[in-house]
Design a protein around this motif. Structure first.
Motif, PDB file in Angstrom:
ATOM      1  N   LEU A   1       0.825  -1.214   0.000  1.00  0.00           N
ATOM      2  CA  LEU A   1       0.000   0.000   0.000  1.00  0.00           C
ATOM      3  C   LEU A   1       0.861   1.266   0.000  1.00  0.00           C
ATOM      4  O   LEU A   1       0.541   2.235  -0.698  1.00  0.00           O
ATOM      5  CB  LEU A   1      -0.925   0.010   1.209  1.00  0.00           C
ATOM      6  CG  LEU A   1      -2.251  -0.734   1.085  1.00  0.00           C
ATOM      7  CD1 LEU A   1      -3.057  -0.601   2.371  1.00  0.00           C
ATOM      8  CD2 LEU A   1      -3.070  -0.196  -0.082  1.00  0.00           C
ATOM      9  N   ILE A   2       1.940   1.255   0.773  1.00  0.00           N
ATOM     10  CA  ILE A   2       2.832   2.418   0.824  1.00  0.00           C
ATOM     11  C   ILE A   2       3.488   2.644  -0.539  1.00  0.00           C
ATOM     12  O   ILE A   2       3.522   3.771  -1.057  1.00  0.00           O
ATOM     13  CB  ILE A   2       3.910   2.227   1.914  1.00  0.00           C
ATOM     14  CG1 ILE A   2       3.259   2.238   3.301  1.00  0.00           C
ATOM     15  CG2 ILE A   2       4.965   3.322   1.824  1.00  0.00           C
ATOM     16  CD1 ILE A   2       4.203   1.831   4.416  1.00  0.00           C
ATOM     17  N   ILE A   3       4.001   1.560  -1.131  1.00  0.00           N
ATOM     18  CA  ILE A   3       4.654   1.671  -2.443  1.00  0.00           C
ATOM     19  C   ILE A   3       3.670   2.151  -3.504  1.00  0.00           C
ATOM     20  O   ILE A   3       3.982   3.021  -4.329  1.00  0.00           O
ATOM     21  CB  ILE A   3       5.268   0.310  -2.852  1.00  0.00           C
ATOM     22  CG1 ILE A   3       6.404  -0.060  -1.899  1.00  0.00           C
ATOM     23  CG2 ILE A   3       5.782   0.354  -4.291  1.00  0.00           C
ATOM     24  CD1 ILE A   3       6.907  -1.480  -2.057  1.00  0.00           C
TER      25      ILE A   3
ATOM     26  N   ASP B   1       2.046   5.416  -7.730  1.00  0.00           N
ATOM     27  CA  ASP B   1       0.889   5.575  -8.600  1.00  0.00           C
ATOM     28  C   ASP B   1       0.347   6.992  -8.471  1.00  0.00           C
ATOM     29  O   ASP B   1      -0.157   7.380  -7.416  1.00  0.00           O
ATOM     30  CB  ASP B   1      -0.199   4.556  -8.237  1.00  0.00           C
ATOM     31  CG  ASP B   1      -1.295   4.473  -9.290  1.00  0.00           C
ATOM     32  OD1 ASP B   1      -1.579   5.499  -9.930  1.00  0.00           O
ATOM     33  OD2 ASP B   1      -1.868   3.392  -9.459  1.00  0.00           O
ATOM     34  N   SER B   2       0.429   7.749  -9.544  1.00  0.00           N
ATOM     35  CA  SER B   2       0.007   9.161  -9.503  1.00  0.00           C
ATOM     36  C   SER B   2      -1.488   9.311  -9.224  1.00  0.00           C
ATOM     37  O   SER B   2      -1.934  10.359  -8.733  1.00  0.00           O
ATOM     38  CB  SER B   2       0.361   9.848 -10.827  1.00  0.00           C
ATOM     39  OG  SER B   2      -0.266   9.183 -11.915  1.00  0.00           O
TER      40      SER B   2
ATOM     41  N   GLY C   1      -1.478   5.845   3.421  1.00  0.00           N
ATOM     42  CA  GLY C   1      -0.059   5.498   3.450  1.00  0.00           C
ATOM     43  C   GLY C   1       0.542   5.707   4.832  1.00  0.00           C
ATOM     44  O   GLY C   1       1.352   4.902   5.306  1.00  0.00           O
ATOM     45  N   ASN C   2       0.140   6.809   5.485  1.00  0.00           N
ATOM     46  CA  ASN C   2       0.587   7.065   6.863  1.00  0.00           C
ATOM     47  C   ASN C   2       0.100   5.974   7.807  1.00  0.00           C
ATOM     48  O   ASN C   2       0.842   5.522   8.686  1.00  0.00           O
ATOM     49  CB  ASN C   2       0.080   8.426   7.332  1.00  0.00           C
ATOM     50  CG  ASN C   2       0.978   9.568   6.941  1.00  0.00           C
ATOM     51  OD1 ASN C   2       1.791  10.039   7.720  1.00  0.00           O
ATOM     52  ND2 ASN C   2       0.835  10.022   5.710  1.00  0.00           N
TER      53      ASN C   2
ATOM     54  N   PRO D   1      -4.933  -3.176   5.413  1.00  0.00           N
ATOM     55  CA  PRO D   1      -4.705  -3.191   3.963  1.00  0.00           C
ATOM     56  C   PRO D   1      -5.675  -4.101   3.222  1.00  0.00           C
ATOM     57  O   PRO D   1      -6.049  -3.809   2.082  1.00  0.00           O
ATOM     58  CB  PRO D   1      -3.257  -3.706   3.829  1.00  0.00           C
ATOM     59  CG  PRO D   1      -2.976  -4.429   5.098  1.00  0.00           C
ATOM     60  CD  PRO D   1      -3.779  -3.722   6.150  1.00  0.00           C
ATOM     61  N   ILE D   2      -6.105  -5.185   3.868  1.00  0.00           N
ATOM     62  CA  ILE D   2      -7.063  -6.099   3.227  1.00  0.00           C
ATOM     63  C   ILE D   2      -8.397  -5.394   3.011  1.00  0.00           C
ATOM     64  O   ILE D   2      -8.997  -5.459   1.934  1.00  0.00           O
ATOM     65  CB  ILE D   2      -7.250  -7.371   4.080  1.00  0.00           C
ATOM     66  CG1 ILE D   2      -5.939  -8.151   4.171  1.00  0.00           C
ATOM     67  CG2 ILE D   2      -8.356  -8.252   3.502  1.00  0.00           C
ATOM     68  CD1 ILE D   2      -5.982  -9.332   5.123  1.00  0.00           C
ATOM     69  N   ILE D   3      -8.873  -4.698   4.053  1.00  0.00           N
ATOM     70  CA  ILE D   3     -10.159  -3.990   3.962  1.00  0.00           C
ATOM     71  C   ILE D   3     -10.111  -2.913   2.884  1.00  0.00           C
ATOM     72  O   ILE D   3     -11.006  -2.805   2.041  1.00  0.00           O
ATOM     73  CB  ILE D   3     -10.519  -3.371   5.323  1.00  0.00           C
ATOM     74  CG1 ILE D   3     -10.838  -4.472   6.340  1.00  0.00           C
ATOM     75  CG2 ILE D   3     -11.711  -2.422   5.189  1.00  0.00           C
ATOM     76  CD1 ILE D   3     -10.947  -3.978   7.758  1.00  0.00           C
ATOM     77  N   TYR D   4      -9.036  -2.106   2.880  1.00  0.00           N
ATOM     78  CA  TYR D   4      -8.943  -1.028   1.902  1.00  0.00           C
ATOM     79  C   TYR D   4      -8.758  -1.560   0.480  1.00  0.00           C
ATOM     80  O   TYR D   4      -9.240  -0.956  -0.480  1.00  0.00           O
ATOM     81  CB  TYR D   4      -7.800  -0.078   2.269  1.00  0.00           C
ATOM     82  CG  TYR D   4      -8.177   0.924   3.328  1.00  0.00           C
ATOM     83  CD1 TYR D   4      -8.980   2.016   3.022  1.00  0.00           C
ATOM     84  CD2 TYR D   4      -7.751   0.773   4.648  1.00  0.00           C
ATOM     85  CE1 TYR D   4      -9.344   2.939   3.992  1.00  0.00           C
ATOM     86  CE2 TYR D   4      -8.114   1.691   5.622  1.00  0.00           C
ATOM     87  CZ  TYR D   4      -8.905   2.771   5.286  1.00  0.00           C
ATOM     88  OH  TYR D   4      -9.281   3.677   6.247  1.00  0.00           O
TER      89      TYR D   4
END
Length: 318
Positions: free
Chosen positions: A45-47, A52-53, A64-65, A293-296
């Motif tokens: 998710l951070i990457i 990705d613009s 990301g935070n 991250p799974i939920i998002y």
């Protein structure tokens, strides 16, 4: 005589699930797998949010935070927990306990504020879409995230320093997996009224205040969605909020379940309580960061596309 009894504790012993060897093996396997999922899921998710613009928006900046916070929080406690489960080495130094307490409290406080900021961001996006780029410009949302991190760190410094300055009269057994602040305060042989007061103030600022922001933000969001004429618009608005709302319910639900149990149940040596607190602690400290991250990813098309792009890009590079 009183000064003799107040011996300086150089280390603590974390009980964890020390009376349940079978559960310890099961916990080790589960926590290890979930920790790897946390690192991989939140790392992706951070990457994705960086490269990705399409994700260079306030919502994904906060996400990301949140992912970085989850990695920091689990990395400050999970490795030592895994070592204690597999090696039976349950000792932790006084300074190590202070560092673990600091990171746990700082990350928890910061996450509360971040979730409140994310709710406000969704409120502006749905209730004031035309003014959204002006209100949530880059300077504003970077400042909001910075305030979350800074306030969480300051709060943790205050709480940790107040807790670790207390005298401990020989009893160094913590009935927990981690150096959790309430578990450590039980070992102090001095008046902890100042600690209780500052914790109450902290709870008001970092639990109740963000929760009020989340509640009122979603009340306005719900009101705005119900007034929409387009069914497609309503579905899109619900989909952008459902992931965040799910994370909020899991996060706050676990916290209130942990800290709202009756005082009569709160004593050392209760085996059932020990096992129950171990399960709750694992859920709060490991399962919640794993689910984020799974939920998002499941509920957000943009995130799924971005993660696929990152994975395909890595595959091409190899």
């Amino acid at each position: 005589m009183d000064s003799i009894n107040k011996t300086f504790v150089k280390e603590f012993i974390l009980l964890g699930l020390s009376g349940y060897p079978t559960l310890e093996i099961m916990f080790f396997s589960l926590i290890l797998v979930m920790y790897l999922v946390i690192l991989i899921g939140n790392g992706l998710l951070i990457i994705a949010s960086i490269f990705d613009s399409h994700l260079h928006t306030p919502m994904y900046f906060f996400l990301g935070n949140l992912s970085f916070l989850d990695i920091c929080y689990t990395s400050s406690s999970v490795p030592s927990t895994l070592v204690s489960l597999i090696s039976k080495e349950r000792n932790i130094s006084f300074s190590g306990c202070a560092v673990q307490m600091f990171f746990g409290f700082a990350m928890g406080s910061t996450e509360c504020f971040l979730l409140g900021m994310m709710a406000f961001d969704r409120y502006v996006a749905i209730c004031n879409p035309l003014r959204y780029p002006v209100i949530m410009n880059k300077m504003v949302y970077v400042l909001m995230a910075s305030v979350s991190w800074l306030s969480g760190g300051i709060n943790s410094i205050v709480q940790t320093s107040l807790a670790m300055r207390l005298p401990f009269c020989g009893n160094n057994i913590i009935n927990h997996f981690l150096c959790e602040i309430l578990a450590v305060l039980k070992l102090a042989c001095a008046d902890i009224s100042l600690n209780i007061f500052t914790l109450a103030v902290s709870n008001m600022a970092f639990l109740v205040l963000p929760l009020l922001v989340i509640f009122f933000s979603y009340m306005f969001i719900l009101y705005t969605i119900l007034r929409m004429n387009s069914a497609t618009g309503r579905r899109k608005a619900f989909s952008t909020c459902s992931a965040h709302l799910t994370v909020v319910i899991i996060f706050y639900g676990t916290i209130f379940f942990m800290y709202a149990k009756p005082k009569s149940q709160d004593h050392l040596g209760n085996d059932n309580l020990q096992a129950t607190e171990g399960l709750i602690s694992m859920f709060y400290g490991v399962v919640t960061p794993m689910l984020n991250p799974i939920i998002y990813s499941l509920r957000n098309k943009d995130v799924k596309v971005a993660v696929k792009y990152v994975l395909n890009w890595k595959a091409v590079k190899q």
